[in-house]
Design a protein around this motif. Structure first.
Motif, PDB file in Angstrom:
ATOM      1  N   PHE A   1       0.832  -1.213   0.000  1.00  0.00           N
ATOM      2  CA  PHE A   1       0.000   0.000   0.000  1.00  0.00           C
ATOM      3  C   PHE A   1       0.864   1.260   0.000  1.00  0.00           C
ATOM      4  O   PHE A   1       0.517   2.256  -0.650  1.00  0.00           O
ATOM      5  N   ALA A   2       1.973   1.232   0.719  1.00  0.00           N
ATOM      6  CA  ALA A   2       2.866   2.396   0.732  1.00  0.00           C
ATOM      7  C   ALA A   2       3.453   2.642  -0.657  1.00  0.00           C
ATOM      8  O   ALA A   2       3.521   3.797  -1.126  1.00  0.00           O
ATOM      9  N   ALA A   3       3.871   1.563  -1.341  1.00  0.00           N
ATOM     10  CA  ALA A   3       4.410   1.700  -2.701  1.00  0.00           C
ATOM     11  C   ALA A   3       3.338   2.224  -3.658  1.00  0.00           C
ATOM     12  O   ALA A   3       3.604   3.097  -4.494  1.00  0.00           O
ATOM     13  N   PHE A   4       2.123   1.704  -3.513  1.00  0.00           N
ATOM     14  CA  PHE A   4       1.033   2.170  -4.367  1.00  0.00           C
ATOM     15  C   PHE A   4       0.735   3.643  -4.114  1.00  0.00           C
ATOM     16  O   PHE A   4       0.491   4.414  -5.055  1.00  0.00           O
ATOM     17  N   GLY A   5       0.747   4.067  -2.852  1.00  0.00           N
ATOM     18  CA  GLY A   5       0.505   5.474  -2.531  1.00  0.00           C
ATOM     19  C   GLY A   5       1.548   6.388  -3.136  1.00  0.00           C
ATOM     20  O   GLY A   5       1.226   7.474  -3.645  1.00  0.00           O
ATOM     21  N   LEU A   6       2.822   5.956  -3.125  1.00  0.00           N
ATOM     22  CA  LEU A   6       3.887   6.757  -3.720  1.00  0.00           C
ATOM     23  C   LEU A   6       3.701   6.873  -5.225  1.00  0.00           C
ATOM     24  O   LEU A   6       3.836   7.961  -5.813  1.00  0.00           O
ATOM     25  N   ILE A   7       3.363   5.755  -5.882  1.00  0.00           N
ATOM     26  CA  ILE A   7       3.106   5.785  -7.321  1.00  0.00           C
ATOM     27  C   ILE A   7       1.914   6.673  -7.638  1.00  0.00           C
ATOM     28  O   ILE A   7       1.918   7.433  -8.617  1.00  0.00           O
ATOM     29  N   LEU A   8       0.889   6.596  -6.812  1.00  0.00           N
ATOM     30  CA  LEU A   8      -0.299   7.438  -6.999  1.00  0.00           C
ATOM     31  C   LEU A   8       0.082   8.921  -6.995  1.00  0.00           C
ATOM     32  O   LEU A   8      -0.360   9.693  -7.859  1.00  0.00           O
ATOM     33  N   LEU A   9       0.887   9.328  -6.032  1.00  0.00           N
ATOM     34  CA  LEU A   9       1.283  10.737  -5.947  1.00  0.00           C
ATOM     35  C   LEU A   9       2.101  11.161  -7.164  1.00  0.00           C
ATOM     36  O   LEU A   9       1.914  12.266  -7.704  1.00  0.00           O
ATOM     37  N   LEU A  10       3.019  10.306  -7.616  1.00  0.00           N
ATOM     38  CA  LEU A  10       3.857  10.651  -8.762  1.00  0.00           C
ATOM     39  C   LEU A  10       3.040  10.780 -10.039  1.00  0.00           C
ATOM     40  O   LEU A  10       3.203  11.741 -10.807  1.00  0.00           O
ATOM     41  N   LEU A  11       2.144   9.817 -10.287  1.00  0.00           N
ATOM     42  CA  LEU A  11       1.363   9.850 -11.523  1.00  0.00           C
ATOM     43  C   LEU A  11       0.338  10.978 -11.504  1.00  0.00           C
ATOM     44  O   LEU A  11       0.019  11.548 -12.552  1.00  0.00           O
ATOM     45  N   LYS A  12      -0.185  11.306 -10.328  1.00  0.00           N
ATOM     46  CA  LYS A  12      -1.120  12.433 -10.225  1.00  0.00           C
ATOM     47  C   LYS A  12      -0.409  13.743 -10.526  1.00  0.00           C
ATOM     48  O   LYS A  12      -0.988  14.667 -11.106  1.00  0.00           O
TER      49      LYS A  12
END
Length: 398
Positions: free
Chosen positions: A160-171
């Motif tokens: 979930f932490a990795a997904f959250g980081l990817i979410l912020l970058l792609l947003k």
């Protein structure tokens, strides 16, 4: 490929006997179709931008050759090798995706690419396969590893932490389409891993909320959704032209080189290559392309139903979900089944980053679903006995 004797124990022979040759053949068909459709679609686009007619063709041939080599090379790796490749590749792709926010080139209002001497690279393309494998690894470790006592490895929390980081970058780029695909991959893996239905419902609700937020925050997302919901409002030139191309092609197509959509659409060689296929080769070829993608996806899922390794099941399910979604988004956008989204058709659309990332995805799928021979002493002696009998029969026959 020539027949390989059962007594041949070389690495290539073992790979050929155990790899899924049906999926490998489908990949070869897609690569061949990519070359044929690039011959049809790209010259007109190149002339329109003042470049050589062969520019896109020559580049795509190089991209497809590299993609083919990646499929073969990655598919020969062990499961441990796939884990290492995904971890290292994921970290590099994550760092490069962050670099796009600082040194990336801006195209159509988004910073998703890094300029290199001969091409531009979209690092987020490589996040998809690497994230799927790393997530599958983390979820499998959560089930199998204990830190101390009854405390399990926090694989789900790290995922979930990795997904959250990817979410912020792609947003921040923004790239809502890529974020949507990675989100669907992640949700699929959680479901396959045994996530309770109540949490699945929460996840679906969160996705709906996120899409609603994207509609409000990002003007380009709002524009695409409104044009999809209200066909009579806004600019529909690309979609209308693509739909006319399918109508002009009919059942058998107008013939190679006879299409007109490639002269009208700026992205006929990339996002709308499916429309070029429909106009020049007809409905039957388009249905054939859909069937090839379906065979790859369904065959992988069927092989996973006989698998007992949680890492393989979760990782390959995520990989094939991302692959199938990418194909569906491209074809669905072209046919106006969903709002338009600039996403390539795997192995067929023009693009180096796309071709290589999809090749990495399929290579990982083939490696993970490769048949494994038992390493037990009894099984080894049985295999040796079978090889000896085969060699003896061959000598007698000759």
């Amino acid at each position: 490929m020539p027949a390989i004797s059962r007594v041949d124990t070389s690495k290539v022979a073992r790979w050929w006997r155990h790899v899924d040759r049906v999926t490998l053949s489908c990949v070869g068909i897609l690569i061949a179709l990519g070359y044929i459709l690039m011959l049809a679609a790209s010259p007109a686009v190149a002339v329109r931008i003042g470049a050589s007619r062969e520019m896109f063709i020559l580049k795509q041939v190089i991209f497809l050759c590299i993609a083919g080599a990646i499929v073969l090379g990655v598919s020969s790796l062990s499961r441990t090798g796939i884990k290492r490749l995904a971890l290292i590749g994921g970290l590099l792709a994550l760092a490069a995706t962050f670099m796009t926010l600082v040194h990336g080139i801006e195209i159509k209002g988004a910073r998703r690419w890094i300029a290199l001497p001969m091409m531009s690279v979209q690092p987020s393309e490589f996040l998809k396969p690497c994230f799927a494998v790393v997530t599958g690894w983390l979820l499998a470790e959560r089930r199998e590893r204990r830190i101390f006592g009854n405390v399990t490895f926090p694989g789900l929390l790290i995922a979930f932490a990795a997904f959250g980081l990817i979410l912020l970058l792609l947003k921040s780029q923004p790239d809502i389409g890529m974020l949507s695909v990675i989100t669907m991959v992640f949700m699929t893996q959680l479901f396959v891993d045994g996530l309770r239905l109540i949490f699945v419902g929460v996840g679906v609700g969160a996705m709906v909320g996120a899409f609603a937020g994207a509609y409000v925050v990002f003007p380009h997302v709002r524009s695409r959704v409104e044009r999809f919901l209200h066909p009579n409002v806004g600019d529909h030139y690309q979609i209308d032209t693509a739909l006319r191309a399918f109508g002009n092609g009919g059942l058998m197509g107008r013939g190679p080189g006879e299409g007109r959509v490639k002269d009208l659409l700026p992205d006929a060689h990339a996002d709308f290559v499916f429309a070029v296929a429909g106009e020049e080769y007809g409905l039957l070829i388009c249905l054939g392309i859909v069937c090839v993608f379906l065979v790859i996806v369904l065959r992988t899922l069927m092989k996973l139903m006989r698998e007992d390794d949680p890492f393989v099941i979760t990782s390959a399910a995520g990989l094939v979900t991302g692959f199938g979604l990418q194909a569906f988004v491209n074809m669905g956008s072209t046919l106006h089944l969903i709002p338009t989204k600039g996403m390539t058709l795997p192995f067929i659309s023009y693009g180096g980053s796309s071709a290589m990332s999809v090749a990495l995805t399929i290579g990982m799928v083939l490696a993970l679903t490769r048949r494994r021979v038992s390493a037990s002493p009894i099984a080894q002696r049985f295999d040796e006995h079978e090889q000896w009998n085969t060699a003896l029969r061959t000598r007698r026959a000759s």
